[in-house]
Enzyme design. Structure first.
Site, PDB file in Angstrom:
ATOM      1  CB  SER A  31     -10.565 -12.065 -27.729  1.00 54.39           C
ATOM      2  OG  SER A  31      -9.752 -11.293 -28.694  1.00 54.39           O
ATOM      3  CE1 TYR A  80      -9.280 -16.760 -29.522  1.00 47.95           C
ATOM      4  CE2 TYR A  80      -9.570 -14.785 -30.309  1.00 47.95           C
ATOM      5  CZ  TYR A  80      -8.785 -15.753 -29.437  1.00 47.95           C
ATOM      6  OH  TYR A  80      -8.255 -14.975 -28.500  1.00 47.95           O
ATOM      7  CE  LYS A  96     -11.043 -16.093 -26.679  1.00 45.46           C
ATOM      8  NZ  LYS A  96     -10.988 -16.895 -25.227  1.00 45.46           N
ATOM      9  CB  ALA A 106      -0.352 -10.785 -23.357  1.00 37.74           C
TER      10      ALA A 106
HETATM   11  N1  NAD Z   1      -2.529 -13.498 -26.536  1.00 40.22           N
HETATM   12  C1  NAD Z   1      -3.371 -12.549 -26.508  1.00 40.22           C
HETATM   13  O1  NAD Z   1      -2.954 -11.284 -26.956  1.00 40.22           O
HETATM   14  C2  NAD Z   1      -4.615 -12.822 -26.604  1.00 40.22           C
HETATM   15  C3  NAD Z   1      -5.713 -11.567 -26.931  1.00 40.22           C
HETATM   16  C4  NAD Z   1      -7.207 -11.843 -26.568  1.00 40.22           C
HETATM   17  C5  NAD Z   1      -7.550 -12.801 -26.130  1.00 40.22           C
HETATM   18  N2  NAD Z   1      -6.508 -14.110 -25.642  1.00 40.22           N
HETATM   19  C6  NAD Z   1      -7.021 -15.206 -24.925  1.00 40.22           C
HETATM   20  O2  NAD Z   1      -6.196 -15.409 -23.902  1.00 40.22           O
HETATM   21  C7  NAD Z   1      -6.342 -16.554 -23.408  1.00 40.22           C
HETATM   22  C8  NAD Z   1      -4.700 -17.041 -23.342  1.00 40.22           C
HETATM   23  O3  NAD Z   1      -4.059 -16.927 -24.369  1.00 40.22           O
HETATM   24  P1  NAD Z   1      -2.605 -17.200 -24.554  1.00 40.22           P
HETATM   25  O4  NAD Z   1      -2.197 -16.232 -25.737  1.00 40.22           O
HETATM   26  O5  NAD Z   1      -1.816 -17.283 -23.362  1.00 40.22           O
HETATM   27  O6  NAD Z   1      -2.842 -18.638 -25.340  1.00 40.22           O
HETATM   28  P2  NAD Z   1      -1.555 -19.732 -25.627  1.00 40.22           P
HETATM   29  O7  NAD Z   1      -1.990 -20.459 -26.707  1.00 40.22           O
HETATM   30  O8  NAD Z   1      -0.399 -19.299 -25.303  1.00 40.22           O
HETATM   31  O9  NAD Z   1      -1.938 -20.879 -24.180  1.00 40.22           O
HETATM   32  C9  NAD Z   1      -3.267 -21.373 -24.043  1.00 40.22           C
HETATM   33  C10 NAD Z   1      -3.091 -22.665 -23.314  1.00 40.22           C
HETATM   34  O10 NAD Z   1      -4.546 -23.141 -23.188  1.00 40.22           O
HETATM   35  C11 NAD Z   1      -4.005 -24.545 -23.282  1.00 40.22           C
HETATM   36  N3  NAD Z   1      -5.385 -25.328 -23.766  1.00 40.22           N
HETATM   37  C12 NAD Z   1      -5.957 -25.536 -24.945  1.00 40.22           C
HETATM   38  N4  NAD Z   1      -7.036 -26.048 -24.947  1.00 40.22           N
HETATM   39  C13 NAD Z   1      -7.039 -26.335 -23.711  1.00 40.22           C
HETATM   40  C14 NAD Z   1      -8.001 -27.315 -23.215  1.00 40.22           C
HETATM   41  N5  NAD Z   1      -9.224 -27.995 -23.949  1.00 40.22           N
HETATM   42  N6  NAD Z   1      -8.084 -27.692 -22.021  1.00 40.22           N
HETATM   43  C15 NAD Z   1      -7.103 -27.030 -21.030  1.00 40.22           C
HETATM   44  N7  NAD Z   1      -5.954 -26.490 -21.593  1.00 40.22           N
HETATM   45  C16 NAD Z   1      -6.268 -26.202 -22.979  1.00 40.22           C
HETATM   46  C17 NAD Z   1      -2.928 -24.849 -24.280  1.00 40.22           C
HETATM   47  O11 NAD Z   1      -2.264 -26.096 -24.225  1.00 40.22           O
HETATM   48  C18 NAD Z   1      -2.105 -23.648 -23.895  1.00 40.22           C
HETATM   49  O12 NAD Z   1      -1.008 -24.017 -22.960  1.00 40.22           O
HETATM   50  C19 NAD Z   1      -7.035 -17.363 -24.564  1.00 40.22           C
HETATM   51  O13 NAD Z   1      -7.970 -17.558 -24.066  1.00 40.22           O
HETATM   52  C20 NAD Z   1      -6.887 -16.443 -25.631  1.00 40.22           C
HETATM   53  O14 NAD Z   1      -7.957 -16.563 -26.579  1.00 40.22           O
HETATM   54  C21 NAD Z   1      -5.048 -13.909 -25.929  1.00 40.22           C
END
Ligand code: NAD
Length: 311
Positions: A145, A157, A161, A189
């Site tokens: 991230s 976090y 990351k 996203a």
């Molecule tokens: N959304 C963004 O803009 C953004 C930005 C930077 C990074 N990210 C990273 O992208 C990835 C996905 O993000 P997102 O926004 O789709 O997140 P989200 O919270 O919508 O989904 C994450 C999923 O991971 C699952 N999860 C959590 N702990 C777990 C575990 N121990 N074992 C298995 N599954 C587990 C959750 O149940 C959830 O369904 C993450 O790593 C997040 O840190 C997201």
């Protein structure tokens, strides 16, 4: 390869962690829609099953797995082997977040955020690696991230990351030797995670319109494809926009003497902005510093040490 030629995965086997919602669900659906056989892992079993149902209704092949990436990584890999007999692709997508002042957040919450991101990625990758090597077209994609640069109230976090970034760069160099391509993505996203973080309706509308989760999946699927030769980088990805990221230094400066007083007198120089020199790896950083101080090393230290770039 034209924009209309589909990148097919030819029944290759992929694990996507955190595939129960958000980007993970879209990554699983994108890979399956192009012929990959997918393990949709999520600690939330119900949501993992929903993802599988969405894939199969569209004619794709997937199985659900609800193991925790932190404590049961080997079981996730075993799910892939039991269902499909092999493993080619791992997308380490699962992650969690929690906000609070560093010194006020309870230790358990802090370490859970760190562990899901870092330990989860380490353990799943470790369990998967022998099978990725054996596959002959192994792809490991880790999700970091832009928070790796540091975000107030988000220390666990951010720390996690940035650990994924360093880990990914290292694994990319190591795994190159065994034919596995490792890359890192820093996505943006509109997902349940960002719905929590961005409350301004104007920002929310723009995110919905421009950065759907499925757009990041397109980039991830391209990196995961067996014909893709780009890897070993950390990419910023949002919607149809992407950029290679680089760690950079501003112009180096020297202080007169190696004393604290001399540095105090040089602080103005040190803190000046200036042209950036991108550094591709730790060896380049070491080389740059040493050649700056000892120019005779220019011909001694290799210029391209540990460079995993394919350009
Ligand atoms: N959304 C963004 O803009 C953004 C930005 C930077 C990074 N990210 C990273 O992208 C990835 C996905 O993000 P997102 O926004 O789709 O997140 P989200 O919270 O919508 O989904 C994450 C999923 O991971 C699952 N999860 C959590 N702990 C777990 C575990 N121990 N074992 C298995 N599954 C587990 C959750 O149940 C959830 O369904 C993450 O790593 C997040 O840190 C997201």
């Amino acid at each position: 390869m034209g924009i209309n030629d589909e990148l097919g995965f030819d029944a290759r086997v992929a694990i996507v962690t955190g595939a129960g919602q958000g980007m993970g669900r879209e990554h699983a659906k994108m890979l399956a829609s192009r012929g990959a056989r997918v393990v949709a892992n999520d600690i939330n079993a119900e949501r993992a099953a929903e993802t599988v149902a969405e894939i199969t209704v569209d004619g794709g092949v997937a199985v659900a797995d609800s193991n925790d990436i932190v404590t049961a990584a080997a079981d996730i890999v075993q799910t892939a082997l039991d269902a499909f007999g092999q493993l080619h692709i791992v997308v380490n997508n699962a992650g969690i977040n929690a906000f609070g002042r560093f010194w006020e957040m309870d230790s358990e919450t802090w370490w859970r955020v760190f562990d899901v991101s870092v330990k989860g990625v380490v353990e799943v990758s470790r369990a998967a690696m022998p099978h990725l090597i054996a596959s002959g077209s192994g792809r490991l994609i880790n999700v970091s991230s832009n928070a790796l640069m540091g975000v107030p109230l988000d220390s666990a976090y951010a720390a996690a990351k940035s650990a994924i970034w360093g880990l990914g760069n290292t694994l990319a160099a190591e795994a190159k030797e065994v034919g596995v391509q490792v890359s890192t993505v820093l996505p943006v996203a509109w997902t349940p995670m960002t719905e929590d973080a961005f409350r301004d309706p104007v920002v929310q509308d723009a995110m919905r319109a421009h950065v759907p989760a499925s757009a990041v999946s397109a980039f991830v699927a391209w990196l995961a494809h067996q014909d893709t030769t780009v890897y070993g980088e950390a990419f910023e990805v949002a919607g149809v926009a992407a950029a290679r990221t680089a760690f950079s230094v501003m112009p180096r400066m020297k202080t007169a003497e190696p004393t604290p007083e001399s540095w105090a007198a040089s602080a103005g120089d040190l803190m000046q902005d200036g042209g950036l020199e991108p550094l591709r790896n730790a060896s380049q950083s070491f080389r740059g510093q040493m050649v700056y101080l000892a120019p005779e090393l220019d011909t001694v230290l290799p210029a391209d040490a540990a460079d995993v770039s394919v350009r």
